[in-house]
Design an enzyme around this catalytic site. Structure first.
Site, mmCIF file in Angstrom:
data_model
loop_
_atom_site.group_PDB
_atom_site.id
_atom_site.type_symbol
_atom_site.label_atom_id
_atom_site.label_comp_id
_atom_site.label_asym_id
_atom_site.label_seq_id
_atom_site.Cartn_x
_atom_site.Cartn_y
_atom_site.Cartn_z
ATOM 1 N N ASN A 87 0.618 -1.006 0.531
ATOM 2 C CA ASN A 87 -0.139 -0.060 0.482
ATOM 3 C C ASN A 87 0.884 1.350 -0.321
ATOM 4 O O ASN A 87 2.020 1.537 0.617
ATOM 5 C CB ASN A 87 -0.946 -0.610 1.026
ATOM 6 C CG ASN A 87 -1.770 0.982 1.425
ATOM 7 O OD1 ASN A 87 -2.556 1.716 0.144
ATOM 8 N ND2 ASN A 87 -2.746 0.784 2.111
ATOM 9 N N HIS B 225 0.974 4.929 1.163
ATOM 10 C CA HIS B 225 0.502 6.311 2.714
ATOM 11 C C HIS B 225 0.890 7.551 2.228
ATOM 12 O O HIS B 225 2.378 7.634 1.686
ATOM 13 C CB HIS B 225 0.764 5.476 3.958
ATOM 14 C CG HIS B 225 0.585 6.601 4.317
ATOM 15 N ND1 HIS B 225 -0.831 6.212 5.420
ATOM 16 C CD2 HIS B 225 0.766 7.380 5.519
ATOM 17 C CE1 HIS B 225 -1.176 7.646 6.005
ATOM 18 N NE2 HIS B 225 0.356 8.304 6.573
ATOM 19 N N ASP C 157 -1.583 0.843 8.767
ATOM 20 C CA ASP C 157 -0.087 1.866 8.525
ATOM 21 C C ASP C 157 1.231 0.857 9.184
ATOM 22 O O ASP C 157 2.041 2.112 9.319
ATOM 23 C CB ASP C 157 -0.333 3.167 8.407
ATOM 24 C CG ASP C 157 -1.494 3.474 6.817
ATOM 25 O OD1 ASP C 157 -1.383 3.066 6.291
ATOM 26 O OD2 ASP C 157 -2.027 4.348 7.736
#
Length: 190
Positions: free
Chosen positions: A93, A95, A131
């Site tokens: 991912n 961020h 995260d």
């Protein structure tokens, strides 16, 4: 996603987008993928009886395309243990802050409120936390005097896209490794 599609068109990039999924109908990424002839799917959380059922449905939809890397860029829902177990250390991912600082959906606003002078974007391997996974790469951009949240978000998006395209291409060509909290691309240096 659009930047990845463009990069994948180059013969030396080493990766291709096999499918695009979203967690909401009408997502621009779905339209762009359809226009490029790439298979798409949508799994809306509210259309499932539980988060676990949604997670399993999402897992099955992704698994049908047998991806080597699952990129959650712009995907703002946490995936669950069933999903992560199906793609061990293969879900990444991006961020819009320099993790571990400013996790969650308000990274740029939190960075502005804190008064940092530099922020940026992080590409990380997804784990069960928010995260919190091992970091594959980070890129920076300045926080300018008088920045609005919108201006900062746009500046972060510019460096985030470049990093995403570069690192996904390198992961596809060179491989990657994860060892506890540490992660990297290519052969691990000892």
């Amino acid at each position: 996603m659009q930047a990845l599609l463009h990069a994948c068109a180059g013969p030396s990039y080493g990766a291709r987008v096999v499918a695009v999924g979203a967690d909401r109908r009408g997502a621009p990424a779905i339209r762009a993928a359809e226009e490029a002839g790439i298979p798409t799917f949508v799994r809306v959380l509210s259309e499932h009886s539980s988060r676990e059922e949604w997670d399993e449905s999402l897992r099955d939809a992704v698994a049908a395309y047998e991806p080597d890397i699952v990129v959650l860029a712009g995907f703002l829902k946490l995936v669950g243990p069933e999903f992560l177990a199906a793609f061990p250390q293969r879900v990444v991912n991006t961020h819009n802050a320099l993790l571990p600082s400013f996790p969650g959906i308000h990274g740029p606003a939190d960075a502005l409120a804190y008064g940092v002078k530099v922020t940026g974007a992080t590409l990380f391997v997804v784990d069960p936390g928010m995260d919190t996974g091992p970091i594959l790469g980070q890129t920076t951009c300045p926080v300018l005097e008088g920045d609005s949240e919108e201006a900062l978000v746009e500046r972060i998006k510019e460096v985030e896209r470049v990093q995403l395209v570069e690192l996904i291409g390198r992961m596809a060509r060179e491989g990657w490794w994860v060892d506890g909290r540490k992660a990297g691309i290519g052969a691990r240096s000892r």
